[in-house]
Motif scaffolding. Sequence first.
Motif, PDB file in Angstrom:
ATOM      1  N   SER A  20       0.980  -0.973   0.077  1.00 15.84           N
ATOM      2  CA  SER A  20      -0.093  -0.139   0.337  1.00 15.84           C
ATOM      3  C   SER A  20       0.790   1.157   0.182  1.00 15.84           C
ATOM      4  O   SER A  20       2.245   1.306  -0.272  1.00 15.84           O
ATOM      5  CB  SER A  20      -0.921   0.347   0.848  1.00 15.84           C
ATOM      6  OG  SER A  20      -0.337  -0.294   2.308  1.00 15.84           O
ATOM      7  N   LEU A  42      -3.086  -2.598  -2.361  1.00 18.26           N
ATOM      8  CA  LEU A  42      -3.987  -1.699  -1.560  1.00 18.26           C
ATOM      9  C   LEU A  42      -3.488   0.016  -2.321  1.00 18.26           C
ATOM     10  O   LEU A  42      -2.836   0.644  -2.624  1.00 18.26           O
ATOM     11  CB  LEU A  42      -4.284  -1.052  -0.339  1.00 18.26           C
ATOM     12  CG  LEU A  42      -3.567  -2.888  -0.081  1.00 18.26           C
ATOM     13  CD1 LEU A  42      -3.797  -2.975   2.076  1.00 18.26           C
ATOM     14  CD2 LEU A  42      -5.195  -4.103  -0.292  1.00 18.26           C
ATOM     15  N   TYR A  46      -6.531   2.701   2.700  1.00 20.43           N
ATOM     16  CA  TYR A  46      -6.759   1.024   2.700  1.00 20.43           C
ATOM     17  C   TYR A  46      -7.220   0.192   3.584  1.00 20.43           C
ATOM     18  O   TYR A  46      -7.576  -0.654   3.720  1.00 20.43           O
ATOM     19  CB  TYR A  46      -4.940   1.025   2.388  1.00 20.43           C
ATOM     20  CG  TYR A  46      -4.387   1.380   3.509  1.00 20.43           C
ATOM     21  CD1 TYR A  46      -3.949   0.674   4.844  1.00 20.43           C
ATOM     22  CD2 TYR A  46      -3.000   2.139   3.351  1.00 20.43           C
ATOM     23  CE1 TYR A  46      -3.069   1.299   5.673  1.00 20.43           C
ATOM     24  CE2 TYR A  46      -2.156   2.384   4.814  1.00 20.43           C
ATOM     25  CZ  TYR A  46      -2.232   1.819   5.744  1.00 20.43           C
ATOM     26  OH  TYR A  46      -1.711   2.194   6.254  1.00 20.43           O
ATOM     27  N   TYR A  48     -10.304   0.174   4.866  1.00 17.39           N
ATOM     28  CA  TYR A  48     -11.441  -1.131   4.742  1.00 17.39           C
ATOM     29  C   TYR A  48     -10.550  -2.028   3.415  1.00 17.39           C
ATOM     30  O   TYR A  48     -11.798  -3.249   3.503  1.00 17.39           O
ATOM     31  CB  TYR A  48     -12.928  -0.308   4.295  1.00 17.39           C
ATOM     32  CG  TYR A  48     -13.186   0.347   5.553  1.00 17.39           C
ATOM     33  CD1 TYR A  48     -14.119  -0.370   6.349  1.00 17.39           C
ATOM     34  CD2 TYR A  48     -13.424   1.896   6.626  1.00 17.39           C
ATOM     35  CE1 TYR A  48     -14.830  -0.469   7.834  1.00 17.39           C
ATOM     36  CE2 TYR A  48     -13.432   2.071   7.227  1.00 17.39           C
ATOM     37  CZ  TYR A  48     -13.532   1.027   8.280  1.00 17.39           C
ATOM     38  OH  TYR A  48     -14.716   2.440   9.128  1.00 17.39           O
ATOM     39  N   THR A  49     -10.007  -1.370   3.053  1.00 13.00           N
ATOM     40  CA  THR A  49      -9.734  -2.076   2.004  1.00 13.00           C
ATOM     41  C   THR A  49      -9.002  -3.790   2.198  1.00 13.00           C
ATOM     42  O   THR A  49      -9.938  -4.686   1.645  1.00 13.00           O
ATOM     43  CB  THR A  49      -9.147  -1.468   0.351  1.00 13.00           C
ATOM     44  OG1 THR A  49      -9.068  -0.753  -0.003  1.00 13.00           O
ATOM     45  CG2 THR A  49      -8.263  -2.308  -0.724  1.00 13.00           C
ATOM     46  N   GLU A  52     -12.029  -6.361   3.351  1.00 12.09           N
ATOM     47  CA  GLU A  52     -12.123  -6.519   2.574  1.00 12.09           C
ATOM     48  C   GLU A  52     -11.995  -7.641   2.285  1.00 12.09           C
ATOM     49  O   GLU A  52     -12.514  -8.568   1.580  1.00 12.09           O
ATOM     50  CB  GLU A  52     -13.007  -5.675   1.491  1.00 12.09           C
ATOM     51  CG  GLU A  52     -14.255  -4.948   1.979  1.00 12.09           C
ATOM     52  CD  GLU A  52     -15.430  -3.805   1.272  1.00 12.09           C
ATOM     53  OE1 GLU A  52     -14.880  -4.008   0.066  1.00 12.09           O
ATOM     54  OE2 GLU A  52     -16.216  -3.312   1.792  1.00 12.09           O
ATOM     55  N   VAL A  66     -14.048  -5.918  -4.179  1.00  8.11           N
ATOM     56  CA  VAL A  66     -13.299  -5.266  -3.466  1.00  8.11           C
ATOM     57  C   VAL A  66     -13.034  -4.357  -4.155  1.00  8.11           C
ATOM     58  O   VAL A  66     -11.525  -4.045  -4.593  1.00  8.11           O
ATOM     59  CB  VAL A  66     -11.937  -6.363  -3.259  1.00  8.11           C
ATOM     60  CG1 VAL A  66     -11.582  -5.304  -1.406  1.00  8.11           C
ATOM     61  CG2 VAL A  66     -12.539  -7.598  -2.250  1.00  8.11           C
ATOM     62  N   GLY A  68     -10.729  -0.221  -4.614  1.00  4.64           N
ATOM     63  CA  GLY A  68      -9.256  -0.127  -3.995  1.00  4.64           C
ATOM     64  C   GLY A  68      -8.818  -1.741  -4.426  1.00  4.64           C
ATOM     65  O   GLY A  68      -7.254  -0.985  -3.787  1.00  4.64           O
ATOM     66  N   LEU A  69      -8.990  -2.130  -5.098  1.00  8.02           N
ATOM     67  CA  LEU A  69      -7.901  -3.707  -4.881  1.00  8.02           C
ATOM     68  C   LEU A  69      -7.425  -3.948  -6.304  1.00  8.02           C
ATOM     69  O   LEU A  69      -8.046  -3.898  -7.160  1.00  8.02           O
ATOM     70  CB  LEU A  69      -8.624  -5.060  -3.959  1.00  8.02           C
ATOM     71  CG  LEU A  69      -7.660  -6.024  -4.556  1.00  8.02           C
ATOM     72  CD1 LEU A  69      -6.991  -5.600  -3.141  1.00  8.02           C
ATOM     73  CD2 LEU A  69      -8.681  -7.400  -4.722  1.00  8.02           C
ATOM     74  N   ARG A  83     -11.881   3.313  -4.715  1.00  6.02           N
ATOM     75  CA  ARG A  83     -12.932   3.609  -3.258  1.00  6.02           C
ATOM     76  C   ARG A  83     -12.746   4.510  -2.766  1.00  6.02           C
ATOM     77  O   ARG A  83     -11.740   5.695  -2.944  1.00  6.02           O
ATOM     78  CB  ARG A  83     -12.163   2.783  -1.823  1.00  6.02           C
ATOM     79  CG  ARG A  83     -12.487   2.437  -0.550  1.00  6.02           C
ATOM     80  CD  ARG A  83     -11.746   1.753   0.283  1.00  6.02           C
ATOM     81  NE  ARG A  83     -12.230   0.467  -0.043  1.00  6.02           N
ATOM     82  CZ  ARG A  83     -13.267  -0.926  -0.104  1.00  6.02           C
ATOM     83  NH1 ARG A  83     -14.199  -0.093   0.575  1.00  6.02           N
ATOM     84  NH2 ARG A  83     -13.058  -1.543  -0.207  1.00  6.02           N
TER      85      ARG A  83
END
Length: 289
Positions: A20, A42, A46, A48-49, A52, A66, A68-69, A83
């Motif tokens: 990230s 991420l 990041y 909540y990314t 998930e 998901v 932002g992945l 995201r």
Amino acid sequence: DLKILYNIYNNMPGCKIVLSGPHASVFAEEILATYQFIDYILIGEYEYTVLELVNCLEGNRNLNSVAGLAYRENNLVKINCSRATIDNLDTLPWPERESLPIYNYNDNFADLPVPNVQMWASRGCPFQCTFCLWPQTIYKEYRQRKRNPVSVVDEMQYLIKNFDFKAVYFDDDIFNADRDHVINICNEIEKREIKTPWAVMARADLMDKELLAILSRCGLYAIKYGIESADNHILATCRKDINLKHAGDIIKLTKDFGIKVHLAFCLGLPGEKKESILKTADFIKDTRP
């Protein structure tokens, strides 16, 4: 760093490697295409990314939901939709510091007492300086999101009491964008009679005598002001909308209150010349941070 990750990949079969941060967010596709031992990236904010992602891996569910992945599927790099940033920062738990060598992480500028600890009272910035990293690469927006002042000082007090930190540094993109938010934090600090010194990063042009008096009374030890350049043309080009005369006056006033001043500059901004560098040098000599 890549050697360390590659050793983890070789020596810990099944371990998933996730990146990230700004560099990974900007170059996600290139990184995944080049380094097969990196599994996921991420992009952006990041928390909540990664939550998930872990839930999907544990449940053996498809990763395409998901946001932002970035990842590989059938040897092809896939980047999911972006995201949105987190509106309510108070939904996040405090950072987990207990398992880290936390006393190694000090920002002792202006002789800020050590050990000290970094915190955030907010994220983001409403200004649009072209050189600034986080708003452009992580948040992709220009706004400040603020934590509840009570929660901020709760965390501050917890860190001082349980880790015996000698100072706290607020590493917000801009601590003083919202005057009321700053005053509410100060009120909490004063109410709880916290005497531990603290420091912030802020804009000089948003300071005034009244606010500095409040900050000084509540234990503000040091402050970082971003000036960047003492050349007005360069400041206009990079959208750093700051009045240098006012900034100089505020720097002097800050020091008059006994608050230590650290100034930040960028050399080499678009339009930089020898003459503009000398202007910046003169500004430093005049303000004596």
